[in-house]
Design an enzyme around this catalytic site. Structure first.
Site, PDB file in Angstrom:
ATOM      1  N   SER A 116      28.562 -30.598 -15.364  1.00  0.00           N
ATOM      2  CA  SER A 116      28.204 -30.866 -13.967  1.00  0.00           C
ATOM      3  C   SER A 116      29.364 -31.517 -13.220  1.00  0.00           C
ATOM      4  CB  SER A 116      27.015 -31.829 -13.960  1.00  0.00           C
ATOM      5  OG  SER A 116      26.822 -32.355 -12.684  1.00  0.00           O
ATOM      6  N   TYR A 140      23.267 -39.904 -15.734  1.00  0.00           N
ATOM      7  CA  TYR A 140      23.193 -38.457 -15.982  1.00  0.00           C
ATOM      8  C   TYR A 140      24.597 -37.858 -16.131  1.00  0.00           C
ATOM      9  CZ  TYR A 140      23.202 -33.585 -14.503  1.00  0.00           C
ATOM     10  OH  TYR A 140      23.466 -32.248 -14.414  1.00  0.00           O
ATOM     11  N   LYS A 144      26.742 -36.013 -19.444  1.00  0.00           N
ATOM     12  CA  LYS A 144      27.451 -34.724 -19.435  1.00  0.00           C
ATOM     13  C   LYS A 144      28.897 -34.906 -19.908  1.00  0.00           C
ATOM     14  CE  LYS A 144      24.165 -32.059 -18.019  1.00  0.00           C
ATOM     15  NZ  LYS A 144      23.710 -30.861 -18.708  1.00  0.00           N
TER      16      LYS A 144
END
Ligand code: UDP
Length: 326
Positions: A116, A140, A144
């Protein structure tokens, strides 16, 4: 190739499975259906209902033999990751370690990973290229980035070649109307705008109109999910031919503001879409914009469906039936 698509019943995963089937690959989807949808499964693909926290089932599945896997099974709500980090540690990091261990033991040596733009955090320059510093703003994004680092080690030690695809803002639906599953409780702009257009929620909250952008609202790089899916097929071909790992941005290089998205959606749908400006959302940068030159160069990838009209019209095709049901 025989490909295992983990998270293949989800919004992006189902488009990836479709693109693989369209390119004559053999597909097995592995999904726990927590956010994935049975209606996103295709009859031509095998399906294993399973969780990535279920290591034995992952290993049993991979023992069937695959030429590669695509891993899209993750929690993705950046805001939630800041107050429920444990869920993100477990699902995103522990789950991926399970997949990597099963892949290493079952000799599945090609690994395409849904990464991402969140790995970059607040941009220090624009457009963002792959050399931009990685400094995630939320947990988050950290998960990643951490997975990208794990992948590098499993490449060095176990020879698993990976493509980490750093998605910018995924949007749109299959232009041939073959995927119709709606995301439940979406947190991203376009599905929320669509829910308002379809009468599923009363109004849109615009998170701030005092940013330094052309109309004061946040500007993002939206990429059509079919273009994203195509990049996964190309990444597998790249890994097969070059046997070399890769980290690339996938963006359209075109910026759309929140107000522009709303205005264009009003025009295309004919719906009023009530909107009110509220406070900024914590951690939101003014502008996020990619350069995707590397993906163009190494994968031969170009976007075909990522213009604002196709993004909106293909999504409205899916949401408008809900409007008619009102
Ligand atoms: N946004 C908004 N209202 C919403 C959801 C999003 O104004 O209900 C804005 C958000 O502030 C950002 C843009 O829309 O400028 C894209 O947000 P999204 O959550 O879709 O993706 P992000 O770029 O945060 O990953």
């Amino acid at each position: 190739m025989r490909i295992l698509v983990i998270g293949g019943a989800g919004y992006i995963g189902s488009h990836v499975a479709r693109a693989l089937l369209d390119s004559q690959h053999e597909v097995t989807v592995y999904d726990n259906l927590s956010s994935g949808k049975p209606e996103n499964l295709f009859s031509e693909a095998d399906f294993v209902k399973g969780d990535i926290l279920d290591y034995p089932l992952l290993e049993t599945t991979m023992k069937r033999g695959f030429n590669g896997l695509i891993h899209l099974a993750a929690l993705k709500a950046a805001g939630e990751s800041m107050y429920e980090p444990e869920k993100y540690s477990e699902n995103n990091i522990v789950g991926t370690i399970n997949i990597l261990n099963a892949a290493a033991r079952c000799k599945v040596n090609r690994f395409v990973f849904s990464s991402s733009a969140a790995v970059y955090g607040e941009p220090t320059y624009l457009p963002i290229d792959e050399k931009h510093p990685t400094n995630p703003e939320n947990y988050y994004g950290f998960t990643k980035l951490e997975i990208e680092r794990l992948l590098s080690w499993y490449d060095k030690i176990r020879g698993i070649k990976f493509a980490a695809l750093r998605y910018f803002n995924a949007a749109g639906y299959d232009v041939d109307g073959r995927i119709t599953g709606l995301e439940v409780d979406p947190e991203n702009l376009l599905p929320i705008v669509m829910e308002v257009a379809a009468g599923m929620r009363p109004k849109l909250k615009i998170f701030g109109d005092d940013y330094e952008t052309r109309d004061g609202t946040g500007l993002r790089d939206y990429i059509h999910v079919t273009d994203l899916a195509d990049a996964h097929v190309k990444a597998l071909n790249y890994l097969e031919k070059k046997n070399e790992s890769l980290m690339v941005n996938l963006g359209s290089e075109t910026g759309i503001t929140v107000k522009e998205m709303v205005e264009s959606t009003r025009k295309i749908t004919g719906q009023p879409i009530p909107a009110e400006v509220v406070d900024r959302r914590a951690g939101d940068p003014a502008v996020v914009l990619a350069t995707a030159k590397l993906a163009q160069k190494v994968l031969g990838w170009t976007v075909k469906h990522s213009d604002v009209n196709t993004l909106i019209a293909s999504t409205w095709e899916v949401y408008k039936s809900h409007n008619q049901k009102k």
